[in-house]
Enzyme design. Structure first.
Site, PDB file in Angstrom:
ATOM      1  N   ARG A 110       0.865  -1.186   0.000  1.00 17.09           N
ATOM      2  CA  ARG A 110       0.000   0.000   0.000  1.00 17.09           C
ATOM      3  C   ARG A 110       0.894   1.226   0.000  1.00 17.09           C
ATOM      4  O   ARG A 110       1.772   1.368   0.845  1.00 17.09           O
ATOM      5  CB  ARG A 110      -0.916   0.051   1.215  1.00 17.09           C
ATOM      6  CG  ARG A 110      -1.466   1.478   1.410  1.00 17.09           C
ATOM      7  CD  ARG A 110      -2.528   1.614   2.434  1.00 17.09           C
ATOM      8  NE  ARG A 110      -3.742   0.959   1.996  1.00 17.09           N
ATOM      9  CZ  ARG A 110      -4.940   1.224   2.535  1.00 17.09           C
ATOM     10  NH1 ARG A 110      -5.052   2.109   3.515  1.00 17.09           N
ATOM     11  NH2 ARG A 110      -6.000   0.591   2.112  1.00 17.09           N
ATOM     12  N   HIS A 137      -7.362   0.628  -6.307  1.00 22.00           N
ATOM     13  CA  HIS A 137      -7.563  -0.103  -5.045  1.00 22.00           C
ATOM     14  C   HIS A 137      -8.337  -1.393  -5.359  1.00 22.00           C
ATOM     15  O   HIS A 137      -9.495  -1.555  -4.964  1.00 22.00           O
ATOM     16  CB  HIS A 137      -8.345   0.790  -4.076  1.00 22.00           C
ATOM     17  CG  HIS A 137      -8.300   0.323  -2.641  1.00 22.00           C
ATOM     18  ND1 HIS A 137      -7.553  -0.756  -2.222  1.00 22.00           N
ATOM     19  CD2 HIS A 137      -8.919   0.805  -1.524  1.00 22.00           C
ATOM     20  CE1 HIS A 137      -7.716  -0.925  -0.916  1.00 22.00           C
ATOM     21  NE2 HIS A 137      -8.536   0.008  -0.472  1.00 22.00           N
ATOM     22  N   GLN A 140     -10.303  -3.649  -2.728  1.00 23.27           N
ATOM     23  CA  GLN A 140     -11.536  -3.032  -2.213  1.00 23.27           C
ATOM     24  C   GLN A 140     -12.719  -3.384  -3.112  1.00 23.27           C
ATOM     25  O   GLN A 140     -13.817  -3.707  -2.632  1.00 23.27           O
ATOM     26  CB  GLN A 140     -11.372  -1.505  -2.155  1.00 23.27           C
ATOM     27  CG  GLN A 140     -12.645  -0.763  -1.747  1.00 23.27           C
ATOM     28  CD  GLN A 140     -13.043  -1.012  -0.304  1.00 23.27           C
ATOM     29  OE1 GLN A 140     -12.213  -0.885   0.586  1.00 23.27           O
ATOM     30  NE2 GLN A 140     -14.298  -1.359  -0.067  1.00 23.27           N
ATOM     31  N   ASP A 232     -16.983   8.062  -1.375  1.00 27.92           N
ATOM     32  CA  ASP A 232     -15.670   7.924  -0.720  1.00 27.92           C
ATOM     33  C   ASP A 232     -15.251   9.328  -0.281  1.00 27.92           C
ATOM     34  O   ASP A 232     -15.875  10.331  -0.682  1.00 27.92           O
ATOM     35  CB  ASP A 232     -14.666   7.326  -1.733  1.00 27.92           C
ATOM     36  CG  ASP A 232     -13.268   7.114  -1.154  1.00 27.92           C
ATOM     37  OD1 ASP A 232     -13.127   7.077   0.083  1.00 27.92           O
ATOM     38  OD2 ASP A 232     -12.313   6.987  -1.949  1.00 27.92           O
ATOM     39  N   CYS A 273     -16.271   2.691   1.039  1.00 24.35           N
ATOM     40  CA  CYS A 273     -15.100   1.848   1.317  1.00 24.35           C
ATOM     41  C   CYS A 273     -14.571   2.054   2.729  1.00 24.35           C
ATOM     42  O   CYS A 273     -13.889   1.180   3.264  1.00 24.35           O
ATOM     43  CB  CYS A 273     -14.006   2.130   0.299  1.00 24.35           C
ATOM     44  SG  CYS A 273     -13.530   3.861   0.244  1.00 24.35           S
ATOM     45  N   ARG A 301     -13.904  -7.273   3.081  1.00 27.34           N
ATOM     46  CA  ARG A 301     -12.490  -7.070   2.702  1.00 27.34           C
ATOM     47  C   ARG A 301     -11.678  -8.303   3.091  1.00 27.34           C
ATOM     48  O   ARG A 301     -10.797  -8.741   2.372  1.00 27.34           O
ATOM     49  CB  ARG A 301     -11.897  -5.847   3.430  1.00 27.34           C
ATOM     50  CG  ARG A 301     -12.509  -4.498   3.115  1.00 27.34           C
ATOM     51  CD  ARG A 301     -12.359  -4.103   1.675  1.00 27.34           C
ATOM     52  NE  ARG A 301     -11.001  -4.228   1.174  1.00 27.34           N
ATOM     53  CZ  ARG A 301      -9.971  -3.430   1.490  1.00 27.34           C
ATOM     54  NH1 ARG A 301     -10.156  -2.397   2.277  1.00 27.34           N
ATOM     55  NH2 ARG A 301      -8.765  -3.628   0.989  1.00 27.34           N
TER      56      ARG A 301
HETATM   57  N1  NVA Z   1      -9.705   7.180  -1.764  1.00 22.38           N
HETATM   58  C1  NVA Z   1      -9.318   6.817  -0.413  1.00 22.38           C
HETATM   59  C2  NVA Z   1      -9.604   5.384  -0.169  1.00 22.38           C
HETATM   60  C3  NVA Z   1      -9.297   4.902   1.216  1.00 22.38           C
HETATM   61  C4  NVA Z   1      -9.548   3.443   1.395  1.00 22.38           C
HETATM   62  C5  NVA Z   1      -7.853   7.129  -0.189  1.00 22.38           C
HETATM   63  O1  NVA Z   1      -7.041   6.828  -1.068  1.00 22.38           O
HETATM   64  O2  NVA Z   1      -7.519   7.676   0.858  1.00 22.38           O
HETATM   65  N1   CP Z   2     -11.108   0.699   2.726  1.00 20.27           N
HETATM   66  C1   CP Z   2      -9.814   0.637   3.112  1.00 20.27           C
HETATM   67  O1   CP Z   2      -8.896   0.369   2.329  1.00 20.27           O
HETATM   68  O2   CP Z   2      -9.618   0.892   4.433  1.00 20.27           O
HETATM   69  P1   CP Z   2      -8.215   1.067   5.160  1.00 20.27           P
HETATM   70  O3   CP Z   2      -7.602   2.349   4.634  1.00 20.27           O
HETATM   71  O4   CP Z   2      -8.539   1.131   6.612  1.00 20.27           O
HETATM   72  O5   CP Z   2      -7.337  -0.108   4.806  1.00 20.27           O
END
Ligand code: NVA
Ligand code: CP
Length: 315
Positions: A110, A137, A140, A232, A273, A301
């Site tokens: 990540r 992602h 997700q 989101d 999400c 998830r």
């Molecule tokens: N679009 C958000 C998703 C978090 C799971 C981010 O990248 O922060």
């Molecule tokens: N939805 C998601 O990816 O959550 P986290 O950022 O907590 O992993």
């Protein structure tokens, strides 16, 4: 029992790399693993396997899903936070990847750049799973698709309406996943937050093949007939400096009772999400109205990520 589909040795960097039937297989495998876990039955598919979990950005769900999913199947997960390893500070991605590839059977990454996760896969030579980059992602979306299937029994022909930042990692990956599986996908966002044209063209081709459509509009009227609305955060991780600007342009796109009304449907659901910024992209009241399905989605998830690990490195 699902038919066995051979995904061994495959990375998951973006859903673009997976055929519709492969995505479908992962969703069905996740449903099967979920049902087994509910009966107290765990597997040993990852016995003797070690997985590295690299996090440049924070995470609750993704980290916990990989950890619990791996342990449930008898494997060992190792968390590698951004300040714990040399990656990016003292050592190149290529070298870190070659070291991890000698010790681990799979790597979750990540972070910021999609290029990093792609390099990790290229140099480690073990399956690499994208646990979120600025661009995509994919894990997700597997959970979102499983949740939609649980709610509606089928995916083909559903109308999913994404409201908010229409060019973020979630919307990009949703557009890929839905168009491959025959779900009609609408993005409602201000024009400045529409997705990249090349990705739209690619997904329109997927949609043509699956018999669905993609619609992108700045008018909230597009929410009419939605089976599911998805939203989101307005500022993704790394974009915190843009908060004021985003709030100003996205305020009309908040998921609130008036927007739900505009669906003109009784049984529309809301997906998110998470984490959610209540009062921005969704009101607290609407969030709570749909909390059961949103937390099913969060739980999913784990089942879907477990399915990805079992399918790509499991015995
Ligand atoms: N679009 C958000 C998703 C978090 C799971 C981010 O990248 O922060
Ligand atoms: N939805 C998601 O990816 O959550 P986290 O950022 O907590 O992993």
């Amino acid at each position: 029992m699902e038919d066995i589909m051979d995904l061994k040795g495959r990375s998951l960097l973006t859903l673009k790399d997976y055929k519709a039937e492969e995505i479908d297989y992962l969703i069905n495998l996740a449903a099967e693993l979920k049902a087994k876990k509910k009966q107290g039955i765990l597997g040993d598919s990852l016995k003797g396997k070690n997985i590295a979990l690299i996090f440049e950005k924070p995470s609750t769900r993704t980290r916990c899903a990989f950890t619990v999913g791996c342990i449930d199947e008898g494997g060992h997960p190792e968390y590698l936070g951004k300040d714990d390893i040399q990656l990016g500070h003292k050592e190149s991605i290529e070298d870190t990847a070659r070291v991890l590839g000698r010790m681990f059977d799979g790597i979750q990454f990540r972070g910021y750049s999609q290029e990093t996760v792609e390099k990790l896969a290229q140099y480690s030579k073990v399956p690499v799973w994208n646990g979120l980059t600025d661009t995509y992602h994919p894990t997700q979306i597997l959970a979102d698709l499983l949740t939609l299937k649980e709610q509606f029994g089928t995916l083909k022909g559903l109308k999913l309406v994404y409201v908010g930042d229409g060019r973020n990692n979630i919307s990009n990956s949703l557009m890929i996943g839905t168009s491959k599986l025959g779900i009609n996908y609408t993005i409602l966002a201000p024009k400045s937050l529409w997705p990249n044209q090349e990705l739209i063209e690619t997904c329109k081709q997927y949609a043509k093949e699956s018999g669905s459509w993609i619609e992108i509009s700045d008018s909230l009227d597009g929410v009419e007939g939605a089976d599911a609305i998805y939203t989101d955060v307005w500022c993704s991780m790394g974009e915190e400096a843009l908060a004021a600007e985003r709030i100003a342009i996205l305020k009309p796109y908040q998921v609130n009772p008036a927007l739900i009304e505009k669906t003109k449907k009784e049984n529309t659901i809301l997906l998110h999400c998470l984490p959610a910024v209540k009062g921005n992209e969704v009101t607290e009241e609407v969030f709570e109205r749909f909390a059961d399905v949103i937390f099913d989605e969060a739980e999913n998830r784990m089942h879907t990520i477990k399915a990805v690990m079992v399918a790509t490195i499991g015995k």
